[in-house]
Scaffold this motif. Structure first.
Motif, PDB file in Angstrom:
ATOM      1  N   LEU A 157       0.823  -1.200   0.000  1.00 17.51           N
ATOM      2  CA  LEU A 157       0.000   0.000   0.000  1.00 17.51           C
ATOM      3  C   LEU A 157       0.863   1.257   0.000  1.00 17.51           C
ATOM      4  CD1 LEU A 157      -2.802   1.227   0.055  1.00 17.51           C
ATOM      5  CD2 LEU A 157      -2.831   0.956   2.545  1.00 17.51           C
ATOM      6  N   SER A 158       1.965   1.238   0.719  1.00 17.35           N
ATOM      7  CA  SER A 158       2.852   2.399   0.737  1.00 17.35           C
ATOM      8  C   SER A 158       3.484   2.625  -0.637  1.00 17.35           C
ATOM      9  CB  SER A 158       3.938   2.214   1.801  1.00 17.35           C
ATOM     10  OG  SER A 158       3.373   2.232   3.095  1.00 17.35           O
ATOM     11  N   ARG A 159       3.873   1.547  -1.295  1.00 16.21           N
ATOM     12  CA  ARG A 159       4.394   1.694  -2.664  1.00 16.21           C
ATOM     13  C   ARG A 159       3.332   2.301  -3.574  1.00 16.21           C
ATOM     14  NH1 ARG A 159       6.608  -3.650  -1.526  1.00 16.21           N
ATOM     15  NH2 ARG A 159       8.873  -3.433  -1.205  1.00 16.21           N
ATOM     16  N   ASP A 210       1.091   9.557  -5.558  1.00 18.48           N
ATOM     17  CA  ASP A 210       1.574  10.929  -5.348  1.00 18.48           C
ATOM     18  C   ASP A 210       2.490  11.373  -6.481  1.00 18.48           C
ATOM     19  OD1 ASP A 210       0.197  11.556  -3.092  1.00 18.48           O
ATOM     20  OD2 ASP A 210       1.940  11.731  -1.774  1.00 18.48           O
ATOM     21  N   SER A 211       3.377  10.483  -6.900  1.00 18.86           N
ATOM     22  CA  SER A 211       4.318  10.834  -7.967  1.00 18.86           C
ATOM     23  C   SER A 211       3.588  11.056  -9.283  1.00 18.86           C
ATOM     24  CB  SER A 211       5.357   9.713  -8.123  1.00 18.86           C
ATOM     25  OG  SER A 211       6.098   9.540  -6.940  1.00 18.86           O
ATOM     26  N   ALA A 212       2.627  10.199  -9.594  1.00 23.80           N
ATOM     27  CA  ALA A 212       1.888  10.338 -10.840  1.00 23.80           C
ATOM     28  C   ALA A 212       1.118  11.650 -10.877  1.00 23.80           C
ATOM     29  CB  ALA A 212       0.934   9.156 -11.014  1.00 23.80           C
ATOM     30  N   GLU A 267      13.236   6.006  -3.988  1.00 25.02           N
ATOM     31  CA  GLU A 267      12.301   7.117  -3.836  1.00 25.02           C
ATOM     32  C   GLU A 267      11.122   6.755  -2.937  1.00 25.02           C
ATOM     33  OE1 GLU A 267      11.102   8.427  -7.664  1.00 25.02           O
ATOM     34  OE2 GLU A 267      13.097   9.198  -8.224  1.00 25.02           O
ATOM     35  N   ALA A 268      10.687   5.504  -2.975  1.00 22.13           N
ATOM     36  CA  ALA A 268       9.567   5.092  -2.120  1.00 22.13           C
ATOM     37  C   ALA A 268       9.954   5.206  -0.650  1.00 22.13           C
ATOM     38  CB  ALA A 268       9.141   3.667  -2.453  1.00 22.13           C
ATOM     39  N   ARG A 269      11.200   4.868  -0.310  1.00 28.40           N
ATOM     40  CA  ARG A 269      11.656   4.975   1.086  1.00 28.40           C
ATOM     41  C   ARG A 269      11.711   6.440   1.508  1.00 28.40           C
ATOM     42  NH1 ARG A 269      15.008   1.644   4.335  1.00 28.40           N
ATOM     43  NH2 ARG A 269      15.103   2.577   6.420  1.00 28.40           N
ATOM     44  N   VAL A 270      12.195   7.296   0.633  1.00 26.73           N
ATOM     45  CA  VAL A 270      12.236   8.735   0.939  1.00 26.73           C
ATOM     46  C   VAL A 270      10.823   9.281   1.118  1.00 26.73           C
ATOM     47  CG1 VAL A 270      12.874  11.014   0.051  1.00 26.73           C
ATOM     48  CG2 VAL A 270      14.432   9.065  -0.262  1.00 26.73           C
ATOM     49  N   TRP A 271       9.921   8.850   0.241  1.00 27.38           N
ATOM     50  CA  TRP A 271       8.524   9.307   0.347  1.00 27.38           C
ATOM     51  C   TRP A 271       7.918   8.896   1.680  1.00 27.38           C
ATOM     52  CZ3 TRP A 271       4.105   6.529   1.206  1.00 27.38           C
ATOM     53  CH2 TRP A 271       2.900   7.218   1.064  1.00 27.38           C
TER      54      TRP A 271
END
Length: 615
Positions: A339-341, A347-349, A600-604
């Motif tokens: 779900l986090s991914r 958000d990125s899209a 980037e997912a970890r940073v997000w």
């Protein structure tokens, strides 16, 4: 194409509205042939569960309504569909209101409609396989007051006009390994058998598929979204079980898994088994709230002494053992990473100006879950509602309703998955672009209710209905509310909606007990604008007793691990304790989900779970 009188109506004829009109006319013609003036069509099969195979989707075939609960009633000149508050918008989108009048089942109940529409001496028919004993008793009382008659039919008249009805499902049934179940089937059967003996009961008729799956440690695939084998069983006081299931569905080695105390018999032999119990003069337990009227009629005709009581599997099934709890924690960690991914991708899209539709979002989330490993199925069709579609509580996106997520709107995503070690169900509401002040204020009110329930401590013996107002209080103080329950039970690689516990305005005497898993999902819905819901699953746990406390207390352990959209939170509306709760929850999400992400997912995730005080 056949005429209405012939009873052969093709789903492809004419348009959708004309087709449902023809189906209704065909059913009325069949009822007239059988000399009855009305008929009830529930969204149910012979097992009275929420999960219904295509072959039993009679309500949708007749009316077009695809919700998970509802009933249609057909009289010679009028017809209606009865739904609860979850479906007041959906029913009008799916049903031709010129054919079927939508009615709220509590505000405009079936009993009142029948009392008004039936004339003295008229006969209202029903299929005794599709209504419980309790439901038929209420129906008979209503009809007696109207001087009308309830008539049980030996076969379903709608089936006579549904000429291309799908085949009954035949999915393979497999063993559910002890490493997931945590308790041998023999141990469960013997324990329940001893309880029956203590009650003076010789046998119990078990009709709920999830109860049978739990009791025998088996799983199947006869319905979508839940690993259920459709079958019936009789549990005897010595722990032996007669299992009435199509042998073609039984996988190799399953008989050995079950042992000699479980006999597999053809479904058609259930009636013979009930007759034998009657001949023996046995005292038989059957649940009037879940077992079909047909079961009770057959037992009565055979002379059995019926003990009416709850399905004996429901309560022990609801109280998960340590193996099941450990499994669901592991499942939620995988699910939270998926779900986090997804939330990072979304958000990125949006930030890049990509066009994202509801269906595309739901498909992408399913793909992330598939990549997480061990996914067996979704636990229900994903509710992906943007803008006004989010205000439809149980919205189901379709090619006709699909819309693009737009700037300045909210996106409500309610989703879940089936893993062999646990079942998940989580809702997150996220801002697409910049939300307005009203959206943020009402999101924060919902969050306050979510926190109040999630942080609650309560005495042993407390029911969910006694806690329900905790989740609504902040909304109530602002003249707001929501028309669905606050929490439902959840199974262990079983039904995503499981009883007997619930958290709801509706009275419920079942006390919450350690090991029970329930959802915590307050919401708010502004028709035509947006919907808000925040849902975590929680497990009931024993709470340590502090000095001076006189009573044993319980609490909730939050299982779901996923960020709550900080952009929608108004910190000034939260107390210091509420801010601490959000920050502690996000710190836990960061600690348990973060190591599963990279790049980037970890940073997000670090940013999405930053303390509220950090702005």
């Amino acid at each position: 194409m056949g005429s209405p009188d012939s009873g052969n109506i093709s789903p492809s004829e004419a348009g959708e509205t004309a087709d449902h009109g023809a189906r209704l006319a065909a059913l009325r013609a069949e009822l007239a042939r059988r000399e009855v003036q009305g008929f009830l069509i529930p969204r149910a099969d012979e097992h009275q569960g929420e999960y219904v195979p295509a072959s039993a989707q009679r309500l949708e075939w007749l009316t077009g309504f695809s919700g998970s609960a509802g009933t249609a009633a057909v009289l010679p000149e009028t017809a209606a569909v009865f739904i609860d508050g979850r479906y007041t918008l959906q029913v009008r989108n799916e049903v031709d209101v010129d054919l079927f009048t939508p009615r709220h089942l509590t505000e405009e109940p079936l009993s009142a409609w029948l009392a008004e529409g039936l004339k003295p001496g008229q006969r209202l028919a029903y299929d005794p396989w599709l209504h419980t004993e309790d439901q038929v008793r209420r129906l008979e009382k209503t009809l007696a007051a109207a001087e009308a008659e309830a008539v049980a039919l030996s076969d379903n008249p709608l089936d006579a006009v549904w000429h291309d009805r799908p085949a009954v499902p035949q999915a393979e049934i497999r063993a559910h390994d002890l490493s997931y179940a945590g308790r041998e089937s023999a141990d469960k059967r013997e324990g329940l058998g001893k309880a029956l003996t203590k009650q003076g009961v010789a046998a119990a008729v078990i009709t709920l598929p999830d109860s049978i799956a739990w009791l025998l440690n088996v799983r199947g695939g006869d319905v979508e979204r839940s690993p259920l084998p459709l079958s019936f069983s009789v549990l005897h006081a010595d722990g032996a079980v007669e299992w009435f299931v199509d042998a073609a569905k039984v996988s190799d080695g399953l008989a050995q898994h079950l042992g000699n105390a479980v006999s597999i018999q053809a479904p058609q032999r259930l009636g013979e088994a009930l007759d034998r119990l009657g001949v023996q003069g046995a005292k038989v337990l059957a649940d009037p709230a879940t077992a079909a009227r047909w079961i009770f009629d057959r037992l009565r005709a055979a002379g059995a002494a019926i003990e009416q009581g709850a399905d004996p599997c429901q309560l022990p099934k609801a109280c998960k053992n340590e193996t099941e709890l450990a499994g669901t924690r592991a499942a939620h960690k995988r699910d939270g990473a998926a779900l986090s991914r997804f939330l990072h991708w979304l958000d990125s899209a949006v930030a890049q100006g990509q066009a994202v539709t509801e269906m595309a979002a739901a498909d992408r989330l399913a793909a992330f879950r598939g990549e997480a490993g061990d996914l067996r199925d979704l636990s229900f069709d994903t509710i992906a509602g943007s803008g006004p579609n989010g205000a439809i509580v149980h919205y189901r996106v379709s090619p006709q309703s699909d819309r693009q997520l737009a700037q300045g709107e909210l996106f409500l995503c309610d989703s879940g998955a089936q893993y062999p070690d646990g079942t998940t169900d989580v809702t997150r509401t996220v801002a697409i672009g910049t939300p307005d002040k009203e959206m943020c204020a009402r999101f924060t009110l919902v969050l306050k209710g979510h926190i109040a329930l999630g942080a609650a401590r309560f005495p042993e013996g407390t029911s969910g209905s006694q806690l329900d107002s905790l989740a609504r209080y902040a909304l109530w103080q602002n003249g707001l509310d929501y028309d669905h329950g606050t929490g439902h039970g959840v199974g262990s690689y079983l039904n995503v909606h499981e009883g007997p516990q619930r958290i709801s305005k509706m009275p419920n005497s079942v006390a919450l007990q350690p090991g029970m898993i329930v959802s915590n999902e307050p919401g708010y819905y502004k028709t035509g604008a947006y919907g808000i819901r925040i849902e975590n699953l929680v497990a009931v746990t024993e709470s340590s007793r502090a000095a001076g406390e006189e009573r044993a207390m319980l609490a909730f352990e939050t299982l779901t691990l996923a960020p709550i959209d900080r952009r929608l939170i108004v910190p000034a509306m939260l107390t210091a304790d509420e801010i601490d709760w959000v920050d502690a929850y996000h710190a836990r999400v960061r600690a348990e989900i973060g190591p599963q992400l990279d790049g980037e997912a970890r940073v997000w995730l670090e940013q999405a779970t930053a303390p509220l005080q950090a702005g």
